[in-house]
Enzyme design. Sequence first.
Site, PDB file in Angstrom:
ATOM      1  N   GLU A 136       0.809  -1.226   0.000  1.00  0.00           N
ATOM      2  CA  GLU A 136       0.000   0.000   0.000  1.00  0.00           C
ATOM      3  C   GLU A 136       0.839   1.271   0.000  1.00  0.00           C
ATOM      4  O   GLU A 136       0.628   2.175   0.813  1.00  0.00           O
ATOM      5  CB  GLU A 136      -0.975  -0.018   1.188  1.00  0.00           C
ATOM      6  CG  GLU A 136      -1.895  -1.237   1.157  1.00  0.00           C
ATOM      7  CD  GLU A 136      -2.778  -1.374   2.388  1.00  0.00           C
ATOM      8  OE1 GLU A 136      -2.691  -0.513   3.278  1.00  0.00           O
ATOM      9  OE2 GLU A 136      -3.546  -2.350   2.458  1.00  0.00           O
ATOM     10  N   ASN A 179       2.325  -4.776  -3.383  1.00  0.00           N
ATOM     11  CA  ASN A 179       0.928  -5.163  -3.165  1.00  0.00           C
ATOM     12  C   ASN A 179       0.094  -3.923  -2.841  1.00  0.00           C
ATOM     13  O   ASN A 179       0.535  -3.057  -2.092  1.00  0.00           O
ATOM     14  CB  ASN A 179       0.888  -6.131  -1.969  1.00  0.00           C
ATOM     15  CG  ASN A 179      -0.450  -6.807  -1.773  1.00  0.00           C
ATOM     16  OD1 ASN A 179      -1.037  -7.308  -2.730  1.00  0.00           O
ATOM     17  ND2 ASN A 179      -0.943  -6.849  -0.544  1.00  0.00           N
ATOM     18  N   HIS A 214     -10.310  -6.013  -2.496  1.00  0.00           N
ATOM     19  CA  HIS A 214     -11.393  -5.947  -1.509  1.00  0.00           C
ATOM     20  C   HIS A 214     -12.566  -5.258  -2.216  1.00  0.00           C
ATOM     21  O   HIS A 214     -12.596  -4.045  -2.360  1.00  0.00           O
ATOM     22  CB  HIS A 214     -10.948  -5.160  -0.276  1.00  0.00           C
ATOM     23  CG  HIS A 214      -9.872  -5.852   0.491  1.00  0.00           C
ATOM     24  ND1 HIS A 214     -10.095  -7.027   1.175  1.00  0.00           N
ATOM     25  CD2 HIS A 214      -8.563  -5.565   0.660  1.00  0.00           C
ATOM     26  CE1 HIS A 214      -8.974  -7.428   1.751  1.00  0.00           C
ATOM     27  NE2 HIS A 214      -8.025  -6.557   1.446  1.00  0.00           N
ATOM     28  N   GLU A 243      -5.914 -10.630  -1.809  1.00  0.00           N
ATOM     29  CA  GLU A 243      -6.767 -10.480  -0.622  1.00  0.00           C
ATOM     30  C   GLU A 243      -8.251 -10.408  -1.012  1.00  0.00           C
ATOM     31  O   GLU A 243      -9.015  -9.625  -0.455  1.00  0.00           O
ATOM     32  CB  GLU A 243      -6.390  -9.220   0.165  1.00  0.00           C
ATOM     33  CG  GLU A 243      -4.927  -9.165   0.558  1.00  0.00           C
ATOM     34  CD  GLU A 243      -4.548  -7.961   1.414  1.00  0.00           C
ATOM     35  OE1 GLU A 243      -5.457  -7.299   1.940  1.00  0.00           O
ATOM     36  OE2 GLU A 243      -3.353  -7.694   1.537  1.00  0.00           O
ATOM     37  N   ASP A 245     -12.055 -10.438  -1.364  1.00  0.00           N
ATOM     38  CA  ASP A 245     -13.335 -10.679  -0.692  1.00  0.00           C
ATOM     39  C   ASP A 245     -14.385  -9.774  -1.313  1.00  0.00           C
ATOM     40  O   ASP A 245     -14.058  -8.803  -1.998  1.00  0.00           O
ATOM     41  CB  ASP A 245     -13.278 -10.550   0.836  1.00  0.00           C
ATOM     42  CG  ASP A 245     -12.585  -9.298   1.340  1.00  0.00           C
ATOM     43  OD1 ASP A 245     -12.554  -8.292   0.608  1.00  0.00           O
ATOM     44  OD2 ASP A 245     -12.081  -9.312   2.482  1.00  0.00           O
TER      45      ASP A 245
END
Length: 523
Positions: A136, A179, A214, A243, A245
Amino acid sequence: MTYVEPKPIQTGIPSLKDEVPFTMGSAFTRPETLGVHGELLAKHFNGVTPGNELKWDATEPREGEFTFTDGDHLVNFATEHGMTVRGHTLAWHSQTPDWVFENATKEVLLQRLERHVRTLVTRYKGRIAAWDVVNEVVDENQPDGLRRSKWYEIAGLDFIRTAFRVAREADPDAKLFINDYNTEFPRKREALYKLVERLKAEGVPIDGVGHQLHLNIEQPPASAVEATIERFAALGLDQQVTELDVSIYTDFVSSYDTIPPELLVQQGHRYKELFDVFRRQAGSLSSVTVWGESDDVSWLRSWPIPRLNAPLLFDDDLQAKPAYWGVVDPSRLEPFVRELEAPAAAVKVDGRRDLEWDLLPDAPLARVGDVSAGFQARSSAAGLYVLAEVTDPAVSAGDRVTFTVDGRTRALGRNSPACAAPPPATGSRPCSAAARTSRSRCTTAARAPPGRARSPPSPPSSAPPPRAARPPSWTAPWTGCGRAFPSCAPAPGSRASRAPPPRSAPSGRARPCTSWPRSPTPR
Ligand code: G3I
């Protein structure tokens, strides 16, 4: 307090890892290595990412004092089960103890970073296949696209250069990733792209780009995810979804007491669309990791507020959700039903889009590749009017919009006799057609704007389908339309709603009708 025996995991369903052409990963923490959670991980996943245990606050809480009890436990679990491990993460602005930045000149900070990275990567040399070296670091709202973290403020880009250099030295075989989240949004995508391009040109040993993903049940469209993967493929780097979801909420404040089952069906279709993209892009993607194996362990149960959320593939009892079937066998998904207003209006059925249709937004349907569709309805004493608008850059003689109303099916093609303007071969002009049923009247407008013919929708398949494998067909997405209207048809001007509203209804989303009979059942 009573002890509730956990439900056994379903052993008769396909293992996710056998159904996808890349490593299928899950985040996990120490408790999930035990009991049924451990069994579920072992059955379905061949990759894992420690969710917190390798972060700086967990591994070096005080300067020079390293703790690896939990990290070792997780990496050993993975090794015993033949899973590859993603190391997460070496340098991040969050979950980093204050001491790291205290009294830190640039030189001191980079020394602290070097020791931390070297210690972790050396410890797990040969056992951690990929590291999120920096996490990030992009902020697309800064002029240079870089997050103003303490790392950046003290060391500039050199903290990124140092972290990658040291990680490569410590384990030359580990794949090194940058990432980030929101990489599917164009501005962030471009900011990250520019950074990676620049660092690669300098010789910084970046092997891959991690897309966190996300997402929520509505946004962003799967096509945006695909555009991102295609964009980074140009850099010749590996890519991983790190990651994934899919929150059932589109805002930060809504909360359901009970999740309407049709929302989980919608989520199943969303996962299907996403995995269609991942399978199509499997040549650029080496792994896809979900951020938790089951809903009960999701971080979205406590963020942004404590609320019932269900963003993953297995439910609280570790049973397969529609989301799982969206990945493994979408034919087992119930059709996705959208509920929408059907205001009273008189519509002229002449193959043109009346101004009336511009008063409301089209309700979007699942997007497949570059093909998208939306629809609206109006009601009158004469019946129900439906406008269906399809965007499909690849024109095919087999293109159809299929309506089923009261059990009667009508399929309208581009060359339907009712077409106001026959489509040219290039698909550059709109085509409209009208259909009439015994009780209802349907209007469709199939629009084919100019554009480069690219990939058509792909069939649901466990293998990555070849491009242009099958001509577009609207039959599947649209059959839901007809089933929706008889059971949910509103009185003219009213709203058809039998779904229990959330305490604060998510905005901007048509809630589906609740009349679908049952959930998918395991084979
Ligand atoms: O360990 C403490 C515990 O001692 C304390 O009693 C408890 C009280 O709340 O908190 C525990 O720490 C929590 C920690 O997870 C470990 O469970 C933190 O409050 C909580 O904020 C932290 O959340 C983690 C979050 O990162 C922090 O940023 C999530 O579990 C973790 O899944 C999440 O993962 C991040 C990725 O690393 C980066 N991308 C976003 C993703 C989701 O936020």
